[in-house]
Design a protein around this motif. Structure first.
Motif, PDB file in Angstrom:
ATOM      1  N   ASP A  30       1.096  -0.854  -0.164  1.00  0.00           N
ATOM      2  CA  ASP A  30      -0.006  -0.084   0.155  1.00  0.00           C
ATOM      3  C   ASP A  30       0.786   1.342   0.008  1.00  0.00           C
ATOM      4  OD1 ASP A  30       0.775   0.758   3.238  1.00  0.00           O
ATOM      5  OD2 ASP A  30      -0.889  -0.959   3.303  1.00  0.00           O
ATOM      6  N   LEU A  31       2.159   1.258  -0.129  1.00  0.00           N
ATOM      7  CA  LEU A  31       2.990   2.206  -0.007  1.00  0.00           C
ATOM      8  C   LEU A  31       3.574   2.527  -1.223  1.00  0.00           C
ATOM      9  CD1 LEU A  31       5.061   1.846   3.050  1.00  0.00           C
ATOM     10  CD2 LEU A  31       2.988   3.919   2.616  1.00  0.00           C
ATOM     11  N   GLU A  32       2.994   1.713  -2.282  1.00  0.00           N
ATOM     12  CA  GLU A  32       3.458   1.488  -3.811  1.00  0.00           C
ATOM     13  C   GLU A  32       2.597   2.188  -4.549  1.00  0.00           C
ATOM     14  OE1 GLU A  32       6.809   1.146  -5.530  1.00  0.00           O
ATOM     15  OE2 GLU A  32       6.713   1.193  -4.608  1.00  0.00           O
ATOM     16  N   ILE A  33       1.621   2.581  -3.881  1.00  0.00           N
ATOM     17  CA  ILE A  33       0.949   3.409  -4.672  1.00  0.00           C
ATOM     18  C   ILE A  33       0.509   4.350  -5.485  1.00  0.00           C
ATOM     19  CG2 ILE A  33      -1.639   4.720  -4.664  1.00  0.00           C
ATOM     20  CD1 ILE A  33      -2.248   3.495  -2.478  1.00  0.00           C
ATOM     21  N   ARG A  34       0.744   4.989  -6.852  1.00  0.00           N
ATOM     22  CA  ARG A  34       1.404   6.054  -7.165  1.00  0.00           C
ATOM     23  C   ARG A  34       0.729   6.698  -7.761  1.00  0.00           C
ATOM     24  NH1 ARG A  34       6.661   3.768  -8.254  1.00  0.00           N
ATOM     25  NH2 ARG A  34       6.899   1.962  -8.119  1.00  0.00           N
ATOM     26  N   PRO A  35       1.280   7.761  -8.086  1.00  0.00           N
ATOM     27  CA  PRO A  35       0.468   9.297  -8.697  1.00  0.00           C
ATOM     28  C   PRO A  35      -0.349   8.836 -10.276  1.00  0.00           C
ATOM     29  CG  PRO A  35       2.561  10.228  -7.669  1.00  0.00           C
ATOM     30  CD  PRO A  35       2.665   8.199  -8.213  1.00  0.00           C
ATOM     31  N   ASP A  36       0.390   8.528 -11.265  1.00  0.00           N
ATOM     32  CA  ASP A  36       0.067   7.948 -12.485  1.00  0.00           C
ATOM     33  C   ASP A  36      -0.969   7.040 -12.240  1.00  0.00           C
ATOM     34  OD1 ASP A  36       1.735   5.526 -12.627  1.00  0.00           O
ATOM     35  OD2 ASP A  36       2.828   6.128 -14.009  1.00  0.00           O
ATOM     36  N   GLU A  37      -1.598   6.051 -11.523  1.00  0.00           N
ATOM     37  CA  GLU A  37      -2.406   5.242 -11.914  1.00  0.00           C
ATOM     38  C   GLU A  37      -3.604   5.527 -11.021  1.00  0.00           C
ATOM     39  OE1 GLU A  37       0.323   1.228 -10.808  1.00  0.00           O
ATOM     40  OE2 GLU A  37      -0.398   2.665  -9.034  1.00  0.00           O
ATOM     41  N   LEU A  38      -3.412   7.000 -10.257  1.00  0.00           N
ATOM     42  CA  LEU A  38      -4.531   7.570  -9.510  1.00  0.00           C
ATOM     43  C   LEU A  38      -5.741   7.958 -10.824  1.00  0.00           C
ATOM     44  CD1 LEU A  38      -3.204   9.690  -7.392  1.00  0.00           C
ATOM     45  CD2 LEU A  38      -4.118   7.607  -6.544  1.00  0.00           C
ATOM     46  N   ASP A  39      -7.150   7.567 -10.682  1.00  0.00           N
ATOM     47  CA  ASP A  39      -7.992   7.803 -11.091  1.00  0.00           C
ATOM     48  C   ASP A  39      -8.412   9.585 -10.252  1.00  0.00           C
ATOM     49  OD1 ASP A  39     -10.855   8.412 -12.168  1.00  0.00           O
ATOM     50  OD2 ASP A  39     -11.297   6.484 -11.994  1.00  0.00           O
ATOM     51  N   LEU A  40      -7.877  10.453 -10.924  1.00  0.00           N
ATOM     52  CA  LEU A  40      -8.014  11.290 -10.383  1.00  0.00           C
ATOM     53  C   LEU A  40      -9.987  11.960 -10.713  1.00  0.00           C
ATOM     54  CD1 LEU A  40      -4.131  13.343 -10.770  1.00  0.00           C
ATOM     55  CD2 LEU A  40      -5.248  11.684  -9.055  1.00  0.00           C
ATOM     56  N   ASP A  41     -10.132  11.805 -11.753  1.00  0.00           N
ATOM     57  CA  ASP A  41     -11.624  12.500 -12.012  1.00  0.00           C
ATOM     58  C   ASP A  41     -12.212  11.698 -10.487  1.00  0.00           C
ATOM     59  OD1 ASP A  41     -10.634  13.789 -14.055  1.00  0.00           O
ATOM     60  OD2 ASP A  41     -11.585  12.339 -14.949  1.00  0.00           O
ATOM     61  N   ALA A  42     -12.336   9.865 -10.439  1.00  0.00           N
ATOM     62  CA  ALA A  42     -13.083   9.981  -9.547  1.00  0.00           C
ATOM     63  C   ALA A  42     -12.732  11.018  -7.955  1.00  0.00           C
ATOM     64  CB  ALA A  42     -12.722   8.380  -9.403  1.00  0.00           C
ATOM     65  N   VAL A  43     -11.371  10.435  -7.484  1.00  0.00           N
ATOM     66  CA  VAL A  43     -11.086  11.519  -6.777  1.00  0.00           C
ATOM     67  C   VAL A  43     -11.222  12.688  -6.431  1.00  0.00           C
ATOM     68  CG1 VAL A  43      -8.844  11.997  -5.087  1.00  0.00           C
ATOM     69  CG2 VAL A  43      -9.168  10.021  -6.463  1.00  0.00           C
ATOM     70  N   GLY A  44     -11.330  13.709  -7.568  1.00  0.00           N
ATOM     71  CA  GLY A  44     -11.817  14.905  -7.847  1.00  0.00           C
ATOM     72  C   GLY A  44     -13.526  14.988  -7.285  1.00  0.00           C
ATOM     73  N   THR A  45     -14.714  14.481  -7.551  1.00  0.00           N
ATOM     74  CA  THR A  45     -15.585  13.903  -7.872  1.00  0.00           C
ATOM     75  C   THR A  45     -16.135  13.329  -6.184  1.00  0.00           C
ATOM     76  OG1 THR A  45     -15.882  12.362  -8.924  1.00  0.00           O
ATOM     77  CG2 THR A  45     -15.972  14.921  -9.712  1.00  0.00           C
ATOM     78  N   ALA A  46     -15.355  12.892  -5.886  1.00  0.00           N
ATOM     79  CA  ALA A  46     -15.768  12.330  -4.345  1.00  0.00           C
ATOM     80  C   ALA A  46     -16.991  12.823  -3.258  1.00  0.00           C
ATOM     81  CB  ALA A  46     -15.097  11.179  -3.965  1.00  0.00           C
ATOM     82  N   ARG A  47     -17.698  12.817  -3.105  1.00  0.00           N
ATOM     83  CA  ARG A  47     -18.487  13.828  -2.005  1.00  0.00           C
ATOM     84  C   ARG A  47     -17.163  13.695  -0.808  1.00  0.00           C
ATOM     85  NH1 ARG A  47     -24.043  11.457  -0.518  1.00  0.00           N
ATOM     86  NH2 ARG A  47     -24.205  14.085   0.293  1.00  0.00           N
ATOM     87  N   ILE A  48     -16.519  12.641  -0.611  1.00  0.00           N
ATOM     88  CA  ILE A  48     -15.976  12.689   0.699  1.00  0.00           C
ATOM     89  C   ILE A  48     -14.604  11.625   0.406  1.00  0.00           C
ATOM     90  CG2 ILE A  48     -14.759  12.554   3.475  1.00  0.00           C
ATOM     91  CD1 ILE A  48     -17.759  12.691   3.465  1.00  0.00           C
ATOM     92  N   PHE A  49     -13.395  12.459   0.545  1.00  0.00           N
ATOM     93  CA  PHE A  49     -11.963  11.454   0.300  1.00  0.00           C
ATOM     94  C   PHE A  49     -10.680  11.449   1.456  1.00  0.00           C
ATOM     95  CE2 PHE A  49      -7.509  12.070  -0.675  1.00  0.00           C
ATOM     96  CZ  PHE A  49      -7.085   9.760  -1.758  1.00  0.00           C
ATOM     97  N   TRP A  50     -11.113  10.159   2.266  1.00  0.00           N
ATOM     98  CA  TRP A  50      -9.987   9.966   3.247  1.00  0.00           C
ATOM     99  C   TRP A  50      -8.962  10.125   2.867  1.00  0.00           C
ATOM    100  CZ3 TRP A  50     -12.226  10.186   8.753  1.00  0.00           C
ATOM    101  CH2 TRP A  50     -11.617   9.155   8.784  1.00  0.00           C
ATOM    102  N   MET A  51      -7.596   9.873   3.631  1.00  0.00           N
ATOM    103  CA  MET A  51      -6.568  10.340   3.590  1.00  0.00           C
ATOM    104  C   MET A  51      -5.805   9.955   4.774  1.00  0.00           C
ATOM    105  SD  MET A  51      -4.788  13.513   4.345  1.00  0.00           S
ATOM    106  CE  MET A  51      -3.368  12.973   3.654  1.00  0.00           C
ATOM    107  N   THR A  52      -4.870   9.351   4.453  1.00  0.00           N
ATOM    108  CA  THR A  52      -4.226   8.650   6.245  1.00  0.00           C
ATOM    109  C   THR A  52      -2.680   9.708   6.368  1.00  0.00           C
ATOM    110  OG1 THR A  52      -3.426   6.347   5.671  1.00  0.00           O
ATOM    111  CG2 THR A  52      -5.664   6.547   6.182  1.00  0.00           C
ATOM    112  N   GLY A  53      -2.742   9.366   7.600  1.00  0.00           N
ATOM    113  CA  GLY A  53      -0.347  10.298   8.072  1.00  0.00           C
ATOM    114  C   GLY A  53      -0.063   8.648   7.618  1.00  0.00           C
ATOM    115  N   THR A  54      -0.286   7.143   7.546  1.00  0.00           N
ATOM    116  CA  THR A  54       0.719   6.203   6.773  1.00  0.00           C
ATOM    117  C   THR A  54       0.904   6.909   5.468  1.00  0.00           C
ATOM    118  OG1 THR A  54       0.123   5.146   8.883  1.00  0.00           O
ATOM    119  CG2 THR A  54       0.859   4.076   7.255  1.00  0.00           C
ATOM    120  N   GLY A  55       0.242   7.534   4.852  1.00  0.00           N
ATOM    121  CA  GLY A  55       0.392   7.169   3.248  1.00  0.00           C
ATOM    122  C   GLY A  55       1.688   8.709   2.876  1.00  0.00           C
ATOM    123  N   LEU A  56       1.716   9.097   3.916  1.00  0.00           N
ATOM    124  CA  LEU A  56       2.535  10.418   3.611  1.00  0.00           C
ATOM    125  C   LEU A  56       4.213   9.605   3.801  1.00  0.00           C
ATOM    126  CD1 LEU A  56       0.727  12.775   5.490  1.00  0.00           C
ATOM    127  CD2 LEU A  56       0.889  12.118   2.940  1.00  0.00           C
TER     128      LEU A  56
END
Length: 315
Positions: free
Chosen positions: A116-142
Motif C-alpha cells: 500500500d506504500l507503492e500507490i503511484r500518482p500515475d495510477e490514480l483515477d483523479l476524476d473519481a478522486v476529485g468528484t467523490a463527496r468525501i476523500f479520506w487519506m491517512t498519515g501513514t500514506g505520507l
C-alpha cells in the motif's frame, strides 16, 4: 458521467490475525481469526455498513491474502477497482494482543515494504478522486514514496472541493523520525478540510497536546473542522464557524479497542454526508466506535445504522 462515490479512502490494507483468546500473550495464543484490515479500508467498510457507496485506493501482494482482501471487500459492498497487486511485496499481516479494557499491542508485518506504500500518482483515477463527496487519506500514506507523492497528488486534484479528511494516523514505527512526519503532515493539512486524530497524533501534527490548543492549531493550519479524540474523556470537535461539540464516550464493556477509531471515522463521514449538526455527528460516531470496541474484530464488527441507533436510544 458516473455518479460520484460518497467516500473514497486511500491507504493501508491487509489481513488482521486476531487471537481468539483474550488476556493471553501472543506467544501463548493457539488460535486466530482472519479479518480484513487496514485503517483506511476499515473506514470504507464502516461507511458502507451505514449505507454509503464507498471505494478504496490501495495495493496488495500478488498472493492468496491479496485474493482474500478482494473477496472481503466485495462481501462488505466496497468497490475494489483501485486495489491492485504488487508482485514483489507480500500482503501485510497484522497481529495483536488483547488485554481489555485498554491494552491492545499491535504487531505490523510490513517488511521489506508494504504494497500500500507503492500507490503511484500515475495510477490514480483523479476524476473519481476529485468528484467523490468525501476523500479520506491517512498519515501513514505520507511515510514513504511513491505513496507520499500519490497522496499529495490526490489532495491537489481535489483542491479542497467537497470534504477532504486527513486521518492523522500516527504510527511511529513507519517513520524514521517525528520531524519528518510533521513536515509531511503540514503539507497535507494545506489541502484538508477536516482533520481527525487522538492527542498523540495531534501533537505530531501541531506540537500541541492540550485538546483545545490542538483543535485551534489544526484550524490555523487550514482545516474547517478539527476532531480531537480524547479516549476516556470523549471527543472534542471545533468548526471554523465557532461551533464546538464536546461529547463523552458511550460506556460499553470493551473486548478489543482496535477498530473503534475506524468505526468512528466511517460514522463521521456518514454524518457529514447527511448534513447533521456537529454534536449529533460526534454522538453517532462515538456510539459506532463503542460498538466495535465491544466486539472482537474490526471490519466485520462495523455496525449498521440500526445498531448505532439502538445503542444511542437504549433500545
Amino acid at each position: 458521467m458516473p455518479e460520484p462515490y460518497d467516500l473514497i479512502t486511500m491507504g493501508r490494507i491487509g489481513v488482521d490475525l486476531y487471537p481468539l483468546q483474550t488476556g493471553v500473550p501472543l506467544a501463548e495464543v493457539e488460535t486466530f481469526g482472519k479479518f480484513l484490515g487496514g485503517s483506511a479500508t476499515n473506514v470504507a467498510v464502516a461507511a458502507a455498513r451505514l449505507g454509503r457507496r464507498t471505494a478504496v485506493i490501495s495495493r496488495t501482494g500478488d498472493d492468496p491474502f491479496g485474493t482474500y482482501v478482494h473477496r472481503a471487500l466485495a462481501g462488505f459492498g466496497v468497490d475494489d477497482r483501485w486495489v491492485t497487486p504488487v508482485e514483489r511485496y507480500p500482503t501485510p499481516v497484522t497481529f495483536c494482543e488483547i488485554f481489555p479494557p485498554d491494552d491492545f499491542p499491535l504487531y505490523f508485518y510490513r517488511l521489506p515494504k508494504a504494497p500500500d506504500l507503492e500507490i503511484r500518482p500515475d495510477e490514480l483515477d483523479l476524476d473519481a478522486v476529485g468528484t467523490a463527496r468525501i476523500f479520506w487519506m491517512t498519515g501513514t500514506g505520507l511515510c514513504a514514496e511513491p505513496s507520499r507523492s500519490a497522496t499529495l497528488t490526490a489532495l491537489r486534484a481535489r483542491d479542497r472541493s467537497g470534504v477532504t479528511v486527513f486521518d492523522l494516523d500516527w504510527r511511529p514505527m513507519f517513520w524514521p523520525r517525528p520531524a519528518q512526519a510533521r513536515a509531511a503532515y503540514a503539507e497535507a493539512l494545506r489541502y484538508a478540510t477536516v482533520a481527525v486524530g487522538n492527542l498523540d497524533e495531534c501533537e505530531i501534527a501541531t506540537g500541541e497536546r492540550e485538546p483545545r490548543a490542538c483543535a485551534d492549531a489544526l484550524l490555523a493550519a487550514g482545516v474547517e473542522l478539527a476532531v480531537v479524540k480524547q479516549g476516556p474523556k470523549g471527543v472534542l470537535a471545533v468548526h471554523r464557524d465557532g461551533t464546538v461539540a464536546e461529547v463523552p464516550p458511550v460506556p460499553v464493556e470493551v473486548v478489543n479497542g482496535l477498530g473503534a477509531g475506524d468505526a468512528f471515522g466511517g460514522s463521521l463521514c456518514h454524518g457529514l454526508l447527511a448534513g447533521w449538526e456537529l454534536e449529533r455527528i460526534m454522538r453517532h460516531a462515538n456510539a459506532a466506535g463503542a460498538l466495535v470496541a465491544s466486539r472482537l474484530a474490526c471490519s466485520s464488527a462495523m455496525p449498521t445504522a440500526a445498531e448505532v441507533d439502538a445503542l444511542l436510544t437504549g433500545d
